[in-house]
Design a protein around this motif. Structure first.
Motif, short mmCIF file in Angstrom:
data_model
loop_
_atom_site.label_atom_id
_atom_site.label_comp_id
_atom_site.label_asym_id
_atom_site.label_seq_id
_atom_site.Cartn_x
_atom_site.Cartn_y
_atom_site.Cartn_z
N GLU A 32 1.04 12.21 -5.29
CA GLU A 32 2.41 12.25 -4.85
C GLU A 32 3.46 11.37 -5.60
OE1 GLU A 32 4.02 13.63 -2.04
OE2 GLU A 32 2.15 14.80 -1.57
N THR A 33 4.83 11.15 -5.13
CA THR A 33 5.68 10.15 -5.90
C THR A 33 5.05 8.90 -5.86
OG1 THR A 33 6.75 9.77 -4.11
CG2 THR A 33 7.48 11.74 -5.30
N VAL A 34 5.70 8.20 -6.70
CA VAL A 34 5.32 6.69 -7.05
C VAL A 34 5.34 5.95 -5.89
CG1 VAL A 34 5.68 4.56 -8.35
CG2 VAL A 34 5.74 6.71 -9.34
N VAL A 35 6.44 5.90 -5.11
CA VAL A 35 6.80 5.08 -3.86
C VAL A 35 5.74 5.44 -2.82
CG1 VAL A 35 8.38 4.63 -2.09
CG2 VAL A 35 9.24 5.04 -4.32
N VAL A 36 5.24 6.93 -2.69
CA VAL A 36 4.29 7.28 -1.54
C VAL A 36 3.22 6.63 -2.04
CG1 VAL A 36 3.36 9.36 -0.69
CG2 VAL A 36 5.73 9.12 -0.76
N SER A 37 2.61 6.86 -3.10
CA SER A 37 1.38 6.39 -3.92
C SER A 37 1.25 4.95 -3.47
CB SER A 37 1.15 6.55 -5.18
OG SER A 37 1.19 8.08 -5.28
N LEU A 38 2.24 4.02 -3.75
CA LEU A 38 2.18 2.73 -3.42
C LEU A 38 1.98 2.32 -2.18
CD1 LEU A 38 4.91 1.28 -6.11
CD2 LEU A 38 2.35 1.20 -6.20
N VAL A 39 2.76 2.98 -1.34
CA VAL A 39 2.56 2.95 0.08
C VAL A 39 1.27 2.97 0.71
CG1 VAL A 39 3.52 3.45 2.43
CG2 VAL A 39 5.33 3.03 0.52
N VAL A 40 0.79 4.25 0.38
CA VAL A 40 -0.41 4.61 0.73
C VAL A 40 -1.62 3.59 0.15
CG1 VAL A 40 -2.32 6.35 0.46
CG2 VAL A 40 -0.08 7.14 1.02
N GLY A 41 -1.44 3.23 -0.96
CA GLY A 41 -2.40 1.95 -1.58
C GLY A 41 -2.36 0.93 -0.63
N LEU A 42 -1.10 0.48 -0.38
CA LEU A 42 -0.90 -0.90 0.40
C LEU A 42 -1.61 -0.70 1.71
CD1 LEU A 42 0.40 -3.61 0.35
CD2 LEU A 42 2.48 -2.51 1.24
N VAL A 43 -1.48 0.43 2.61
CA VAL A 43 -1.85 0.88 3.93
C VAL A 43 -3.28 0.59 3.70
CG1 VAL A 43 -1.86 2.23 5.75
CG2 VAL A 43 0.20 1.68 4.85
N VAL A 44 -3.93 1.54 2.76
CA VAL A 44 -5.30 1.63 2.91
C VAL A 44 -5.91 0.18 2.31
CG1 VAL A 44 -7.29 2.54 1.49
CG2 VAL A 44 -5.48 3.93 2.13
N GLY A 45 -5.16 -0.44 1.51
CA GLY A 45 -5.74 -1.91 1.16
C GLY A 45 -5.89 -2.91 2.18
N LEU A 46 -4.90 -2.66 2.98
CA LEU A 46 -4.55 -3.59 4.39
C LEU A 46 -5.76 -3.14 5.13
CD1 LEU A 46 -1.01 -4.05 4.94
CD2 LEU A 46 -2.36 -5.77 4.02
N VAL A 47 -5.98 -1.94 5.54
CA VAL A 47 -7.07 -1.63 6.55
C VAL A 47 -8.28 -2.09 5.84
CG1 VAL A 47 -8.49 0.64 7.21
CG2 VAL A 47 -5.77 0.40 7.37
N SER A 48 -8.64 -1.87 4.81
CA SER A 48 -9.94 -2.38 4.07
C SER A 48 -10.23 -3.79 4.21
CB SER A 48 -9.97 -1.93 2.78
OG SER A 48 -9.15 -2.72 1.73
N ALA A 49 -8.98 -4.56 4.25
CA ALA A 49 -9.37 -6.06 4.35
C ALA A 49 -9.47 -6.33 5.69
CB ALA A 49 -7.72 -6.68 3.99
N VAL A 50 -8.81 -5.74 6.78
CA VAL A 50 -9.17 -5.93 8.19
C VAL A 50 -10.71 -5.51 8.54
CG1 VAL A 50 -8.72 -5.21 10.55
CG2 VAL A 50 -6.77 -5.65 9.01
N VAL A 51 -11.02 -4.33 7.82
CA VAL A 51 -12.60 -4.15 8.13
C VAL A 51 -13.48 -5.03 7.39
CG1 VAL A 51 -14.15 -2.33 7.44
CG2 VAL A 51 -11.88 -1.52 8.20
#
Length: 66
Positions: A32-51
């Protein structure tokens, strides 16, 4: 605060490493665009941190005392 749950400083270091690697790899894989990629990466990183935190707390709760 996390010390109450048995989280040590090495666990926090490992948490940051895991979240950063997962976020970076997800950001690079999203087409996707750079902004969407960064947001997705941030969200997935936060979810993995919680797990990671939940699993570490559960492991510390049931590990043997020796």
């Amino acid at each position: 605060m996390l010390e109450r749950f048995g989280i040590e400083s090495r666990d926090l270091r490992n948490l940051v490493v895991v979240a950063a690697i997962v976020a970076a790899m997800t950001t690079l894989q999203v087409d996707e665009t750079v902004v969407v990629s960064l947001v997705v990466g941030l969200v997935v990183g936060l979810v993995s941190a919680v797990v990671f935190l939940v699993v570490t707390i559960l492991i510390n709760a049931v590990k043997p005392a020796y």
